[in-house]
Design an enzyme around this catalytic site. Structure first.
Site, PDB file in Angstrom:
ATOM      1  CB  CYS A   1      -1.103   0.193   1.285  1.00 31.09           C
ATOM      2  SG  CYS A   1      -1.799   1.510   1.414  1.00 31.09           S
TER       3      CYS A   1
ATOM      4  CB  CYS B   1      -0.763   1.509   4.990  1.00 26.95           C
ATOM      5  SG  CYS B   1      -2.371   2.204   4.436  1.00 26.95           S
TER       6      CYS B   1
ATOM      7  CG  HIS C   1       0.849  -2.972   6.042  1.00 24.65           C
ATOM      8  ND1 HIS C   1      -0.160  -3.725   6.536  1.00 24.65           N
ATOM      9  CD2 HIS C   1      -0.004  -2.112   4.974  1.00 24.65           C
ATOM     10  CE1 HIS C   1      -1.272  -3.587   6.355  1.00 24.65           C
ATOM     11  NE2 HIS C   1      -1.160  -2.337   5.021  1.00 24.65           N
TER      12      HIS C   1
ATOM     13  CB  SER D   1      -9.921  -0.701   4.667  1.00 26.97           C
ATOM     14  OG  SER D   1      -9.469   0.653   5.070  1.00 26.97           O
TER      15      SER D   1
ATOM     16  CB  CYS E   1      -6.503   2.856   2.780  1.00 27.08           C
ATOM     17  SG  CYS E   1      -4.990   2.709   2.173  1.00 27.08           S
TER      18      CYS E   1
END
Lengths: 186, 551
Positions: free
Chosen positions: B61, B64, B68, B486, B530
């Site tokens: 992502c 992010c 992560h 999400s 997201c």
């Protein structure tokens, strides 16, 4: 004292020229820009006024990086009605306003960041160097053969672009063994 | 008569999300949330060295990356049973805190504000009146008639050049916009100022994060940025932290309250029921006891009785998702086997599958995660860092605590936690300085990779509860699953047919004009969705990808 002032530490981090690879390493040809950046970092040395940056898929979060330099060279996968492996060079004025507006599939993206630079009063002189991808959907770390074959030619295109801006570069003496697996770091 | 509206894709988010609602009598009566892309990164990880996992997951992502990476490193920390040194804990907290500051400012001003602020209306504002309004509501350092005149001129140029850029594709002039032109102009001006600030705030990550913009300094056992622990680097970090915090205190929060005062009815819209927070920011080795952002679950909006959250109670359902089978599993036993048949989008039949997202449940219940959960759990435990700012917002807006479980509450909570965390970060920087002064420069603790182990990394990141689960065998990754914020918020229904938080939140939303469903975007965007697809190839041909179908 004003609440928001200029950070005195910012200046050190503002290159004149930024070579920016973008894309996702996890989706085959979408990682092309990053593959090229990793080769450039490993094999070539540039003067301080040039930064080579792996932008991943940071999109709008790249604003801090791209709103500083005068020149921006972007390496990415570009769909431009060609066949897989075709190389494209899209110069500043040719970046159509309709892509500079938000029309890409993923709205919070790099082109939007570029548009937002207008609001910050510094739109870097931009050239997009792209390859026509074959596959940006398969989850995988490898480039497809026609796209992989263009990594080397793309490196030469980037270097030519830098020469046009008066940059001299050198090859690093000992080129480390660069694996095709971008994550093979030890 | 019921009418279906499909918004596909939802814009101003990362990833490809499709929302379908059924409208009857001007209100949403049913809703379906669908992730339109398969995210199968777990499959890529199997068989790899656990120490490498974070390099892969941070690529899943663009928004992010750090979160992560940290979740993955913590999962492996847990599996190899290593206790990280104090400096590493502080630096990890500071990097996560920096992520909050950056992401929430970007979300409020650049991804969400345009749902509430009509930029075109701002062109009609009187710059002098705007200056007076701005003086009155905010402590922003910029202002005055000339300043607002300039901003207005700049907006005009954007609009007249036809290059609306970030302002394209919005529902300008929609009747649900309630701000007067002057408030719109003030907010639009701060949109631009926030851009400047976010460009700077992103630097925080570069300071301790190593290589900009992908943080490289995290490793299992600690961090590797020992070389960055110099007085200059720490001073630089503190400087930007303070500058960002000043912006949050003097601009973001006042803007939030000013805008919210025109939209108090949204305290009754976008409502959900259960809230889960893993919590984050450990202040000592003791977790979850020392978490600055506490861990807990609130069921049925009961703020009197928060309970401790247990990661063992999480299951992921696939009955309505495009995966094989119908068995709900704990992440350690989780599978990622995409549906072999045609992934037909089916919201019509009772057991139809309609999303690539799985449906996580806690004790079988859908739970909202994210800023609202963080703030509610802190508030329910009565912790003063969290309770005071919430009470301040409730008092200023003159709304009851009951109004928090809503789109208004969710958006306010995001601002509140940015303020609370930003305040705390300055203390953590000083703690780091003190510790180094004492001569402790350790940032890494060695460990042995066991043949067989399993671990979980529980985090609470700007979008909410994030868990990574790893199973190690023969020193390699045997199974890896992550349950991301999400997925909690935007999942489809589960095996029991219970709606996900966003589906529940959309029920009852008033729709003034089905062809321009602005109200739907407000609630969906309030989750800061997201869903990380990460395919972003530049495509000059995809001119019209933004569809709203009223069918």
């Amino acid at each position: 004292m004003p609440v928001v002032s200029d950070n005195p530490f910012d200046a050190e981090n503002a290159p004149e020229i930024l070579v920016l690879g973008i894309g996702s390493l996890l989706f085959s040809d979408d990682g092309f820009g990053i593959h090229v950046i990793r080769r450039l970092e490993a094999e070539y040395a540039f003067p301080d006024r040039v930064h080579v940056v792996d932008g991943g898929v940071l999109g709008v979060n790249l604003l801090g990086v791209i709103s500083k330099p005068r020149h921006l060279i972007v390496v990415d996968a570009v769909r431009n009605r060609g066949k897989p492996g075709d190389l494209h060079r899209i110069d500043h004025e040719e970046i159509p306003s309709r892509i500079r507006a938000k029309n890409s599939l993923h709205q919070v993206d790099f082109l939007e960041a570029l548009t937002l630079c207008q609001a910050l009063d510094n739109v870097p002189r931009t050239v997009i160097l792209g390859v026509e991808p074959q596959d940006v959907e398969t989850l995988g770390l490898e480039l497809s053969p026609p796209v992989a074959a263009q990594v080397e030619p793309m490196i030469r295109l980037v270097l030519a672009e830098l020469e046009r801006l008066g940059v001299s570069w050198t090859r690093k003496d000992s080129v480390p063994d660069v694996s095709c697996d971008p994550f093979a770091h030890r | 008569m019921a009418e279906r509206i499909i918004v596909d894709p939802i814009t101003r988010i990362e990833g490809h999300l499709r929302i379908e609602v059924e409208v009857s009598g001007g209100k949403v009566v049913n809703a379906w949330s669908s992730g339109q892309m398969f995210r199968g990164i777990e499959v890529i990880l199997q068989g790899r060295d656990p120490r490498d996992a974070h390099h892969f997951v941070q690529r899943s992502c663009g928004v992010c990356t750090y979160v992560h990476a940290i979740a993955s490193v913590r999962a492996v920390d847990d599996a190899v049973k290593v206790k990280i040194p104090k400096n590493a804990r502080l630096i990890r907290n500071l990097l996560l805190g920096a992520q909050y500051q950056h992401d929430h400012i970007v979300h409020f001003y650049h991804l969400h504000a345009l749902d509430w602020v009509d930029v075109v209306s701002a062109l009609k504002a009187d710059p002098a009146k705007t200056a007076a309004l701005a003086d009155n509501v905010s402590n922003a350092p910029w202002g005055g008639t000339t300043y607002f005149k300039n901003v207005q001129q700049r907006l005009k140029t954007f609009v007249e050049s036809g290059q609306l850029g970030p302002f394209a594709n919005a529902y300008w002039g929609h009747p649900a916009y309630k701000l007067p032109p002057e408030a719109n102009l003030m907010a639009a001006a701060h949109y631009i100022e926030a851009l400047r600030l976010q460009a700077k705030a992103a630097r925080m990550h570069a300071i301790f994060g190593g290589k900009n913009p992908h943080p490289q300094s995290l490793v299992v056992g600690g961090v590797t940025c020992a070389a960055d622990l110099t007085a200059e680097r720490i001073a630089e970090f503190l400087y930007i932290t303070k500058e960002t915090h000043d912006f949050v205190k003097n601009v973001y929060i006042p803007d939030l309250l000013a805008v919210a005062s025109f939209y108090k009815d949204w305290g009754g819209i976008g409502r959900t029921t259960n809230f889960l927070a893993w919590g984050d920011f450990p202040l000592s080795e003791k977790e979850p006891e020392s978490l600055f952002m506490p861990r807990g679950v609130i069921f049925k909006r009961n703020l009197e009785k928060p309970v401790m959250a247990d990661p063992g109670k999480v299951t992921e359902h696939v009955a309505r998702s495009w995966y094989e089978g119908t068995q709900a599993r704990h992440p350690y036993q989780g599978e990622t086997k995409p549906f072999q048949g045609d992934p037909k989008y089916d919201t019509d039949s009772k057991d139809g599958r309609y999303s690539w997202l799985k449906a996580p449940r806690y004790e079988g219940e859908p739970c909202e995660v994210g800023p609202l959960s963080h703030v509610l759990v802190g508030y329910a435990y009565g912790q003063k860092e969290w309770k005071q700012p919430v009470d301040h917002v409730l008092k200023t807006l003159n709304i009851p605590a009951e109004a928090l479980f809503s789109t208004l509450g969710r958006t306010a909570a995001r601002g509140i936690e940015t303020l609370v965390i930003g305040e705390a970060m300055q203390g953590w920087v000083m703690e780091l300085v003190e510790n180094i002064k004492k001569g402790d420069t350790q940032t890494y603790e060695p460990y042995e990779m066991p043949d067989k182990a399993q671990g979980v990394g529980l985090n609470d990141v700007p979008r909410g509860a994030l868990g990574h689960w790893i199973v190690i065998e023969n020193k390699k990754i045997k199974n890896y699953q992550y349950v991301v914020p999400s997925t909690w918020n935007l999942a489809p229904r589960c095996a029991a047919g219970k709606m996900s938080p966003v589906e529940e939140a959309l029920i009852g939303t008033p729709i003034a004009d089905p062809k321009r469903p602005l109200e739907i975007l407000r609630t969906v965007h309030s989750y800061d969705p997201c869903i990380a697809c990460a395919v972003h190839v530049i495509d000059p041909d995809s001119n019209e990808v933004y569809k709203v179908r009223a069918a």
